[in-house]
Design a protein around this motif. Structure first.
Motif, PDB file in Angstrom:
ATOM      1  N   LEU A  89      -1.283   8.306  -0.528  1.00 41.85           N
ATOM      2  CA  LEU A  89      -1.249   7.826   0.846  1.00 41.85           C
ATOM      3  C   LEU A  89       0.179   7.531   1.295  1.00 41.85           C
ATOM      4  O   LEU A  89       0.463   7.498   2.500  1.00 41.85           O
ATOM      5  N   LEU A  90       1.068   7.328   0.335  1.00 41.99           N
ATOM      6  CA  LEU A  90       2.469   7.116   0.686  1.00 41.99           C
ATOM      7  C   LEU A  90       3.053   8.349   1.377  1.00 41.99           C
ATOM      8  O   LEU A  90       3.957   8.234   2.214  1.00 41.99           O
ATOM      9  N   CYS A  91       2.522   9.520   1.048  1.00 42.03           N
ATOM     10  CA  CYS A  91       2.964  10.745   1.733  1.00 42.03           C
ATOM     11  C   CYS A  91       2.636  10.659   3.219  1.00 42.03           C
ATOM     12  O   CYS A  91       3.458  11.025   4.068  1.00 42.03           O
ATOM     13  N   VAL A 102       1.449  16.941   0.821  1.00 44.34           N
ATOM     14  CA  VAL A 102       2.144  17.617   1.924  1.00 44.34           C
ATOM     15  C   VAL A 102       1.252  17.641   3.167  1.00 44.34           C
ATOM     16  O   VAL A 102       1.716  17.400   4.287  1.00 44.34           O
ATOM     17  N   GLY A 103      -0.035  17.932   2.958  1.00 46.62           N
ATOM     18  CA  GLY A 103      -0.971  17.923   4.083  1.00 46.62           C
ATOM     19  C   GLY A 103      -1.043  16.566   4.751  1.00 46.62           C
ATOM     20  O   GLY A 103      -1.034  16.460   5.985  1.00 46.62           O
ATOM     21  N   LEU A 104      -1.123  15.510   3.936  1.00 55.79           N
ATOM     22  CA  LEU A 104      -1.172  14.157   4.498  1.00 55.79           C
ATOM     23  C   LEU A 104       0.126  13.819   5.225  1.00 55.79           C
ATOM     24  O   LEU A 104       0.116  13.129   6.252  1.00 55.79           O
ATOM     25  N   ALA A 105       1.262  14.300   4.710  1.00 53.32           N
ATOM     26  CA  ALA A 105       2.540  14.058   5.380  1.00 53.32           C
ATOM     27  C   ALA A 105       2.563  14.724   6.753  1.00 53.32           C
ATOM     28  O   ALA A 105       3.055  14.144   7.739  1.00 53.32           O
ATOM     29  N   LEU A 142      -3.995  -7.371  13.169  1.00 47.39           N
ATOM     30  CA  LEU A 142      -5.337  -6.851  13.429  1.00 47.39           C
ATOM     31  C   LEU A 142      -5.428  -5.361  13.107  1.00 47.39           C
ATOM     32  O   LEU A 142      -6.479  -4.869  12.705  1.00 47.39           O
ATOM     33  N   ALA A 143      -4.313  -4.639  13.281  1.00 47.45           N
ATOM     34  CA  ALA A 143      -4.301  -3.226  12.905  1.00 47.45           C
ATOM     35  C   ALA A 143      -4.401  -3.066  11.394  1.00 47.45           C
ATOM     36  O   ALA A 143      -5.015  -2.111  10.903  1.00 47.45           O
ATOM     37  N   LEU A 144      -3.797  -3.995  10.642  1.00 48.00           N
ATOM     38  CA  LEU A 144      -3.907  -3.945   9.192  1.00 48.00           C
ATOM     39  C   LEU A 144      -5.364  -4.126   8.763  1.00 48.00           C
ATOM     40  O   LEU A 144      -5.828  -3.469   7.830  1.00 48.00           O
ATOM     41  N   ALA A 145      -6.074  -5.016   9.451  1.00 47.43           N
ATOM     42  CA  ALA A 145      -7.495  -5.204   9.155  1.00 47.43           C
ATOM     43  C   ALA A 145      -8.275  -3.923   9.428  1.00 47.43           C
ATOM     44  O   ALA A 145      -9.205  -3.569   8.685  1.00 47.43           O
ATOM     45  N   GLU A 146      -7.893  -3.209  10.487  1.00 45.69           N
ATOM     46  CA  GLU A 146      -8.548  -1.941  10.809  1.00 45.69           C
ATOM     47  C   GLU A 146      -8.157  -0.850   9.824  1.00 45.69           C
ATOM     48  O   GLU A 146      -9.002  -0.109   9.318  1.00 45.69           O
ATOM     49  N   GLY A 147      -6.855  -0.744   9.547  1.00 44.71           N
ATOM     50  CA  GLY A 147      -6.380   0.309   8.668  1.00 44.71           C
ATOM     51  C   GLY A 147      -6.833   0.147   7.228  1.00 44.71           C
ATOM     52  O   GLY A 147      -7.139   1.135   6.549  1.00 44.71           O
ATOM     53  N   ALA A 148      -6.887  -1.108   6.755  1.00 46.85           N
ATOM     54  CA  ALA A 148      -7.332  -1.341   5.378  1.00 46.85           C
ATOM     55  C   ALA A 148      -8.777  -0.895   5.198  1.00 46.85           C
ATOM     56  O   ALA A 148      -9.149  -0.344   4.152  1.00 46.85           O
ATOM     57  N   ALA A 149      -9.588  -1.125   6.227  1.00 45.27           N
ATOM     58  CA  ALA A 149     -10.982  -0.676   6.161  1.00 45.27           C
ATOM     59  C   ALA A 149     -11.036   0.842   6.084  1.00 45.27           C
ATOM     60  O   ALA A 149     -11.785   1.420   5.287  1.00 45.27           O
ATOM     61  N   GLY A 150     -10.219   1.492   6.912  1.00 40.09           N
ATOM     62  CA  GLY A 150     -10.237   2.946   6.925  1.00 40.09           C
ATOM     63  C   GLY A 150      -9.853   3.560   5.595  1.00 40.09           C
ATOM     64  O   GLY A 150     -10.452   4.542   5.153  1.00 40.09           O
ATOM     65  N   ASP A 151      -8.873   2.980   4.942  1.00 39.51           N
ATOM     66  CA  ASP A 151      -8.371   3.573   3.708  1.00 39.51           C
ATOM     67  C   ASP A 151      -9.152   3.168   2.461  1.00 39.51           C
ATOM     68  O   ASP A 151      -9.215   3.938   1.501  1.00 39.51           O
ATOM     69  N   CYS A 211       2.481   1.002   5.994  1.00 41.15           N
ATOM     70  CA  CYS A 211       2.819   0.258   4.773  1.00 41.15           C
ATOM     71  C   CYS A 211       1.590  -0.266   4.034  1.00 41.15           C
ATOM     72  O   CYS A 211       1.627  -0.425   2.809  1.00 41.15           O
ATOM     73  N   GLY A 212       0.525  -0.544   4.760  1.00 43.71           N
ATOM     74  CA  GLY A 212      -0.649  -1.154   4.151  1.00 43.71           C
ATOM     75  C   GLY A 212      -1.280  -0.359   3.030  1.00 43.71           C
ATOM     76  O   GLY A 212      -1.496  -0.884   1.922  1.00 43.71           O
ATOM     77  N   PRO A 213      -1.598   0.928   3.244  1.00 46.94           N
ATOM     78  CA  PRO A 213      -2.305   1.695   2.210  1.00 46.94           C
ATOM     79  C   PRO A 213      -1.592   1.746   0.862  1.00 46.94           C
ATOM     80  O   PRO A 213      -2.198   1.417  -0.166  1.00 46.94           O
ATOM     81  N   PRO A 214      -0.307   2.130   0.803  1.00 44.49           N
ATOM     82  CA  PRO A 214       0.326   2.189  -0.520  1.00 44.49           C
ATOM     83  C   PRO A 214       0.479   0.823  -1.165  1.00 44.49           C
ATOM     84  O   PRO A 214       0.316   0.686  -2.388  1.00 44.49           O
ATOM     85  N   LEU A 215       0.783  -0.217  -0.376  1.00 45.01           N
ATOM     86  CA  LEU A 215       0.941  -1.551  -0.954  1.00 45.01           C
ATOM     87  C   LEU A 215      -0.379  -2.074  -1.499  1.00 45.01           C
ATOM     88  O   LEU A 215      -0.423  -2.661  -2.588  1.00 45.01           O
ATOM     89  N   LEU A 216      -1.465  -1.860  -0.746  1.00 46.79           N
ATOM     90  CA  LEU A 216      -2.773  -2.288  -1.240  1.00 46.79           C
ATOM     91  C   LEU A 216      -3.171  -1.490  -2.481  1.00 46.79           C
ATOM     92  O   LEU A 216      -3.808  -2.021  -3.398  1.00 46.79           O
TER      93      LEU A 216
END
Length: 426
Positions: free
Chosen positions: A57-59, A113-116, A261-270, A387-392
Motif C-alpha cells: 500500500l506504500l506504493c 506499480v499498478g497501485l502507484a 475523520l478521513a483516517l477513520a474512513e480510509g482505515a476502514a477501506g484498507d 500515510c494511514g495504510p502503511p503505518l497501520l
C-alpha cells in the motif's frame, strides 16, 4: 455535448453539470472499492504478511503523495475537467496493471506499480472533483456537497458489492479490476463534457437547478471558476494563491479536522476486510461484505447530512460524527462476537460520513478563494489515505490488525476538539 464557454449556465445546464459531477464522484468510489474489496485475494494471491500488505500500500501512498502535493497547481493549471479526465484514465490503467500483477504474473512489484498509478491518478482527480463540486454547489445555491460525497459512497457500495460477488464466484482479480477500470475511465471522460467550473464567467449570478438534490440556502451565490476571482479583482498568480491558502490558519485547521475523520474512513477501506477475515474468522466474501456494510451506512449518513446540517449546524454535527466514529471503532475492535463487529461497522460508517463533505464546504465559504482553499484542505485530508495504510500495516505486525485500528482514535479526538473551525464564515 460540450458546455458553452463564458456563458452563464441555464437551470438545465446546471442540472446536467450537477449530474456529471455525481458520475465523477460515484466512479471514484467504484474504483476505490473495487481493489479494496479484493485486497484479501491480492494478499493471498501474492502470499503477503500484514507488514508486506502495508508496504504494498506504500506504493499507492507514494503515487498519491506525488499527485496530491501538486494537485492544487495541477487543477489551477489544467482546470478541473482535464484533471478529472486524465486522472480517471490513469486509475483505469492502474487497476488493470494491479490485477495483472496479482492474477497473471504473481508479482508484488507489478501490483505495486499498478497501485502507484492508481495513486497518481486518484489524488488529483479527487481534489479536482472537490473543486468542481464546490463550484456546482454554489451554482445550485443549495447544500449538496454531502450528497455529492454520498455519490462517492454509493459507488463504493456498488464496488464493494461487485467485489464480494467476484470473490464469491472466484473471478480472477485481473478480469475484475480490468473491467472496473474500463467502466470508470469511459464513464468519467464522457461525463466531463458537462463540467462548467472552468468555463463559467467571473462573478456570474447563481443559476438554479430543480429542488431535488438539496435544501435551499439563502442569498445569491456567485459562481467562481477554480483559480478565479470575484468581479473587479485582479487574478493572482497560481502559486501565490496556493501559498496564501497554506498560510491561512482556519484552512489548515480545517484540513487537520478532515484528516482525523478521513483516517477513520480510509482505515476502514484498507483494513476492515482483512480484520474480519483474520480477527473474526470470516471468509474473504464476508470481509468484502463487511466493508460494503460500512460504506452503506456512510452513504446513509451523507444523504441525511443535508437535513442534519441545516437543523443543527456544522460544529455540533462534526462533534457528533467524531464521537460516533470512536464508538463504532471501539465496538468493532472489542466485539465479543462477529455480529457485534458488524454493528460497530454501521456506527463507524455513520460517524465517518460527513468529515470530507463538510470540510470541503467550509473551505469554500469564500467563493473567490475556494479553489485554493479546497485544494489545501483536500491535500491535508488525503494525508489520511496516504500515510494511514502503511503505518497501520507496520503497527499490525506487532499488535495485530484489529488493535492497530485503535491508533485511529487519537486523530478522531483531535477532530472532535477542532470541530469549531468548521463554523460558517460569512
Amino acid at each position: 455535448m460540450t458546455a458553452r464557454t463564458g456563458v452563464r449556465p441555464s437551470a438545465v445546464e446546471v442540472t446536467q453539470w450537477r449530474n456529471a459531477v455525481v458520475v465523477a464522484y460515484a466512479a471514484s468510489g467504484i474504483a476505490f472499492a473495487s481493489w479494496v474489496a479484493r485486497l484479501p485475494a491480492i494478499r493471498d494471491g501474492l502470499g503477503l504478511t500484514p507488514g508486506n500488505v502495508g508496504l504494498l500500500l506504500l506504493c499507492l501512498t507514494l503515487g498519491s503523495f506525488l499527485s496530491v502535493s501538486a494537485s492544487g497547481l495541477i487543477v489551477l493549471r489544467l482546470g478541473s475537467r482535464r484533471t478529472i479526465r486524465t486522472g480517471s484514465i490513469m486509475v483505469g490503467i492502474g487497476l488493470a496493471v494491479a490485477g495483472f500483477g496479482t492474477s497473471v504474473l504473481i508479482s508484488p512489484l507489478v501490483t505495486g506499480v499498478g497501485l502507484a498509478i492508481i495513486g497518481l491518478g486518484t489524488a488529483s482527480w479527487n481534489t479536482a472533483s472537490n473543486v468542481e463540486g464546490a463550484a456546482v454547489e454554489r451554482a445550485v445555491g443549495r447544500h449538496i456537497m454531502p450528497r455529492l460525497h454520498g455519490s462517492f459512497s454509493i459507488g463504493t457500495v456498488a464496488g464493494a458489492g461487485l467485489g464480494a460477488w467476484a470473490a464469491a464466484v472466484s473471478i480472477p482479480v485481473f478480469w475484475h479490476l480490468a473491467a472496473a477500470g474500463a467502466v470508470v475511465a469511459i464513464s468519467v471522460t464522457t461525463a466531463a463534457a458537462w463540467f462548467r467550473a472552468d468555463l463559467t464567467p467571473h462573478g456570474g449570478e447563481r443559476s438554479y437547478a430543480p429542488d431535488t438534490f438539496g435544501d435551499p440556502s439563502t442569498g445569491p451565490i456567485p459562481v467562481i471558476p477554480p483559480g478565479g476571482s470575484a468581479a473587479g479583482e485582479a487574478p493572482l498568480d497560481n502559486k501565490r494563491k496556493i501559498a496564501q491558502a497554506w498560510r491561512d490558519r482556519r484552512t489548515v485547521l480545517l484540513g487537520v479536522l478532515v484528516l482525523g475523520l478521513a483516517l477513520a474512513e480510509g482505515a476502514a477501506g484498507d483494513w476492515v476486510a482483512l480484520a474480519l477475515a483474520d480477527g473474526y474468522g470470516q471468509s474473504d466474501a464476508a470481509g468484502a461484505a463487511g466493508y460494503g456494510l460500512f460504506v452503506a451506512f456512510m452513504t446513509i449518513g451523507r444523504f441525511a447530512g443535508t437535513v442534519v446540517l441545516d437543523r443543527y449546524g456544522r460544529v455540533p454535527v462534526m462533534r457528533g460524527c467524531a464521537a460516533m466514529a470512536v464508538l463504532g471503532l471501539a465496538l468493532f475492535v472489542f466485539a465479543p462476537a462477529p455480529w457485534v463487529a458488524y454493528a460497530g461497522l454501521a456506527v463507524w460508517g455513520l460517524g465517518a460520513s460527513l468529515g470530507f463533505p463538510v470540510g470541503m464546504s467550509a473551505a469554500a465559504d469564500d467563493p473567490a478563494k475556494a479553489a485554493a482553499r479546497v485544494s489545501v484542505v483536500s491535500t491535508i485530508g488525503y494525508g489520511a489515505f496516504l500515510c494511514g495504510p502503511p503505518l497501520l500495516g507496520l503497527l499490525a505486525e506487532h499488535v495485530g490488525i484489529l488493535h492497530s485500528l485503535l491508533a485511529v482514535m487519537v486523530m478522531l479526538v483531535v477532530s472532535f476538539l477542532l470541530s469549531p473551525v468548521a463554523r460558517k464564515v460569512t
